[in-house]
Design a protein around this motif. Structure first.
Motif, PDB file in Angstrom:
ATOM      1  N   MET A  48       6.900   4.089 -14.106  1.00 31.24           N
ATOM      2  CA  MET A  48       6.811   3.381 -15.393  1.00 31.24           C
ATOM      3  C   MET A  48       5.355   3.368 -15.861  1.00 31.24           C
ATOM      4  N   TYR A  49       5.118   3.689 -17.121  1.00 34.92           N
ATOM      5  CA  TYR A  49       3.775   3.639 -17.684  1.00 34.92           C
ATOM      6  C   TYR A  49       3.511   2.223 -18.182  1.00 34.92           C
ATOM      7  N   ASP A  50       2.491   1.583 -17.632  1.00 34.65           N
ATOM      8  CA  ASP A  50       2.284   0.163 -17.897  1.00 34.65           C
ATOM      9  C   ASP A  50       1.957  -0.155 -19.347  1.00 34.65           C
ATOM     10  N   ASP A  51       1.460   0.823 -20.120  1.00 30.09           N
ATOM     11  CA  ASP A  51       1.040   0.519 -21.492  1.00 30.09           C
ATOM     12  C   ASP A  51       2.034   1.017 -22.530  1.00 30.09           C
ATOM     13  N   VAL A  52       3.256   1.367 -22.110  1.00 32.73           N
ATOM     14  CA  VAL A  52       4.183   2.005 -23.032  1.00 32.73           C
ATOM     15  C   VAL A  52       5.048   0.999 -23.783  1.00 32.73           C
ATOM     16  N   THR A  53       5.765   0.143 -23.068  1.00 33.41           N
ATOM     17  CA  THR A  53       6.753  -0.726 -23.714  1.00 33.41           C
ATOM     18  C   THR A  53       6.180  -2.102 -24.018  1.00 33.41           C
ATOM     19  N   VAL A  54       6.895  -2.821 -24.888  1.00 33.11           N
ATOM     20  CA  VAL A  54       6.546  -4.211 -25.159  1.00 33.11           C
ATOM     21  C   VAL A  54       6.694  -5.021 -23.874  1.00 33.11           C
ATOM     22  N   ALA A 109       9.155  11.180 -28.222  1.00 29.30           N
ATOM     23  CA  ALA A 109       8.201  10.287 -27.561  1.00 29.30           C
ATOM     24  C   ALA A 109       6.774  10.803 -27.728  1.00 29.30           C
ATOM     25  N   ALA A 110       6.588  12.107 -27.609  1.00 31.81           N
ATOM     26  CA  ALA A 110       5.259  12.700 -27.765  1.00 31.81           C
ATOM     27  C   ALA A 110       4.706  12.428 -29.147  1.00 31.81           C
ATOM     28  N   ARG A 111       5.543  12.570 -30.170  1.00 30.28           N
ATOM     29  CA  ARG A 111       5.080  12.355 -31.550  1.00 30.28           C
ATOM     30  C   ARG A 111       4.743  10.905 -31.814  1.00 30.28           C
ATOM     31  N   MET A 112       5.322   9.980 -31.014  1.00 26.27           N
ATOM     32  CA  MET A 112       5.059   8.569 -31.182  1.00 26.27           C
ATOM     33  C   MET A 112       3.973   8.087 -30.226  1.00 26.27           C
ATOM     34  N   GLY A 113       3.363   9.029 -29.471  1.00 24.38           N
ATOM     35  CA  GLY A 113       2.271   8.652 -28.583  1.00 24.38           C
ATOM     36  C   GLY A 113       2.726   7.973 -27.316  1.00 24.38           C
ATOM     37  N   THR A 121      12.284   1.259 -28.675  1.00 28.77           N
ATOM     38  CA  THR A 121      13.589   1.825 -28.335  1.00 28.77           C
ATOM     39  C   THR A 121      13.444   3.193 -27.682  1.00 28.77           C
ATOM     40  N   VAL A 122      12.587   4.049 -28.255  1.00 28.98           N
ATOM     41  CA  VAL A 122      12.387   5.391 -27.698  1.00 28.98           C
ATOM     42  C   VAL A 122      11.797   5.301 -26.293  1.00 28.98           C
ATOM     43  N   ALA A 123      10.842   4.398 -26.083  1.00 33.90           N
ATOM     44  CA  ALA A 123      10.225   4.263 -24.764  1.00 33.90           C
ATOM     45  C   ALA A 123      11.242   3.825 -23.718  1.00 33.90           C
ATOM     46  N   VAL A 124      12.105   2.889 -24.094  1.00 32.86           N
ATOM     47  CA  VAL A 124      13.119   2.406 -23.141  1.00 32.86           C
ATOM     48  C   VAL A 124      14.180   3.477 -22.899  1.00 32.86           C
ATOM     49  N   ALA A 155      18.464  13.009 -18.461  1.00 30.92           N
ATOM     50  CA  ALA A 155      19.702  13.219 -19.221  1.00 30.92           C
ATOM     51  C   ALA A 155      19.638  14.527 -19.993  1.00 30.92           C
ATOM     52  N   ALA A 156      20.809  14.969 -20.476  1.00 26.11           N
ATOM     53  CA  ALA A 156      20.886  16.258 -21.184  1.00 26.11           C
ATOM     54  C   ALA A 156      20.020  16.257 -22.426  1.00 26.11           C
ATOM     55  N   GLY A 157      19.895  15.118 -23.093  1.00 26.94           N
ATOM     56  CA  GLY A 157      19.094  15.047 -24.324  1.00 26.94           C
ATOM     57  C   GLY A 157      17.635  14.746 -24.071  1.00 26.94           C
ATOM     58  N   GLY A 158      17.223  14.824 -22.776  1.00 28.27           N
ATOM     59  CA  GLY A 158      15.876  14.430 -22.423  1.00 28.27           C
ATOM     60  C   GLY A 158      14.794  15.220 -23.123  1.00 28.27           C
ATOM     61  N   ARG A 159      15.023  16.521 -23.320  1.00 32.66           N
ATOM     62  CA  ARG A 159      13.980  17.352 -23.920  1.00 32.66           C
ATOM     63  C   ARG A 159      13.662  16.886 -25.334  1.00 32.66           C
ATOM     64  N   GLU A 160      14.698  16.650 -26.141  1.00 32.94           N
ATOM     65  CA  GLU A 160      14.456  16.202 -27.516  1.00 32.94           C
ATOM     66  C   GLU A 160      13.858  14.811 -27.525  1.00 32.94           C
ATOM     67  N   LEU A 161      14.309  13.959 -26.602  1.00 32.94           N
ATOM     68  CA  LEU A 161      13.774  12.612 -26.515  1.00 32.94           C
ATOM     69  C   LEU A 161      12.297  12.647 -26.142  1.00 32.94           C
TER      70      LEU A 161
END
Length: 405
Positions: free
Chosen positions: A1-7, A398-402, A377-380, A388-394
């Motif tokens: 888990m990245y400590d600075d990602v989610t609320v 996530a990359a575009r949202m930093g 939502t995207v981070a969680v 998951a199968a959709g992991g690549r698009e997710l």
């Protein structure tokens, strides 16, 4: 888990800083220990306004401290949106209604045309273009208010300033600058008071309510919206007046929902439905996009806010004729994002959530990539389904949202 990602990760840091246990924080915020524990570990999204408000109040911090400040990063659209903020801040801080910062201005008719260009940029969430167009427009409108050729011109300039402060306030709030959002709303209110026209005062009041600091103030915002609506009601005879009244009622409904007064929220939504039947179903041209279509959009937002997810949210959205949003991509994109966030709340519909969130991002990338609730939502989702199968698009979103991915 990245400590600075989610609320939730920031929640854990702030909770420890306050030397509070999970049980103490849960008790003060009215939430369960298990929910907060999962949120801190990135397994549950902290994206409901009521939860954010309660936790910020319990921790005695601002919501911005809990949500995190504006996210910049390498994505040019996401970071570029924030370039609008410094010139907006300069325009609002250096002008007053009696002392403009500039010594000349284009004719008022040209400024009215310029405001239409601003509206077009705001409709598609082009913050970069807003940063180019809006500050000089604010400068010149202040000049005309302080140095009018006559009362008619001054009133026209005041009316235009109120409309120009709308995107200045709303888009500043979108990008995470609540102080600037409030400054723009307060300027609109000062102009409306000078104009002394009920509908104009209602417009400014809506902006003030929307820009209120939220931790502990949802009940106050609810009361203010109802008080203003009651004052405006006798004067709401035109389509514009009805639309302003309707937006105040919708604001009161959302504030009631966040305050967990669900019956009141539903009553207000029905009142908004009745008002919407009195105006054309035209989110493009009605003030604030108030219309039957957009009332349904607010129903989705309120449903997600109150914890409804999955099929329940989708059922509301499926009855909305989204083509009516037209060029109002800002409203359309937030509907899509709200549906996506709702779908993400239930395991059985998480697979569909990304489709809605990606469509929202394609429609208004500068808006969606800077939205704290969508980012959460995207981070969680990423933490829940890295393989998951959709992991690549997710991971791409996530990359575009930093978000580290």
């Amino acid at each position: 888990m990245y400590d600075d990602v989610t609320v939730g990760a920031r929640l854990r840091t702030l909770r420890r800083w306050r030397r509070m246990t999970l049980a103490q924080l849960a008790g003060q915020a009215g939430l369960s220990v298990s929910f907060l524990s999962m949120a801190e570990r990135g397994q549950r999204a902290l994206d409901r306004r009521s939860h954010i408000s309660a936790l910020a109040a319990a921790l005695q911090v601002s919501e911005t401290e809990l949500l995190g400040g504006p996210h910049l990063g390498e994505d040019p659209l996401r970071a570029g949106a924030h370039t609008a903020i410094p010139p907006l801040r300069v325009a609002l801080q250096t002008n007053t209604l009696t002392a403009p910062a500039v010594d000349r201005a284009r004719p008022i008719e040209e400024l009215a045309t310029e405001l239409r260009r601003v509206d077009e940029a705001a409709a598609v969430c082009d913050y970069i273009e807003l940063g180019r167009l809006l500050p000089p427009l604010l400068d010149e409108l202040h000049y005309h208010i302080a140095n009018p050729l006559g009362e008619r011109e001054q009133r026209a300039a005041l009316e235009l300033l109120i409309e120009a402060c709308h995107p200045a306030s709303v888009r500043s709030k979108d990008l995470g600058y609540p102080d600037l959002a409030h400054l723009a709303a307060a300027r609109a209110d000062a102009a409306a008071r000078l104009l002394d026209e009920p509908v104009a005062i209602g417009k400014a009041a809506y902006l003030l309510i929307q820009s209120m600091p939220r931790a502990g103030s949802w009940e106050r915002a609810h009361t203010a919206a109802l008080r203003t609506a009651s004052t405006l009601q006798p004067h709401a005879t035109s389509d514009e007046g009805i639309a302003v009244l309707g937006m105040l009622i919708l604001s009161a409904a959302l504030n009631a929902a966040v305050s967990l007064r669900l019956d009141d929220a539903e009553t207000l939504l029905r009142e908004a439905d009745e008002l919407a039947r009195r105006v054309p179903d035209d989110p493009v041209n009605n003030w604030g996009s108030f219309s039957a279509t957009n009332v349904s959009g607010w129903r989705v937002a309120i449903a997600v806010e109150t914890g409804r997810g999955g099929r329940g949210v989708l059922e509301i959205a499926e009855h909305i004729d989204r083509s009516r949003y037209g060029r109002r991509r800002s409203r359309h994109a937030m509907l899509l994002a709200d549906v996506g966030r709702g779908l993400a709340k239930e395991r059985s519909t998480r697979g569909q959530a990304l489709e809605w969130l990606r469509e929202a991002e394609r429609m208004a990338p500068q808006r969606i990539r800077n939205d704290a609730r969508v980012r959460e939502t995207v981070a969680v989702l990423l933490e829940q389904s890295r393989a998951a199968a959709g992991g690549r698009e997710l991971r791409g979103m996530a990359a575009r949202m930093g978000i580290p991915h």
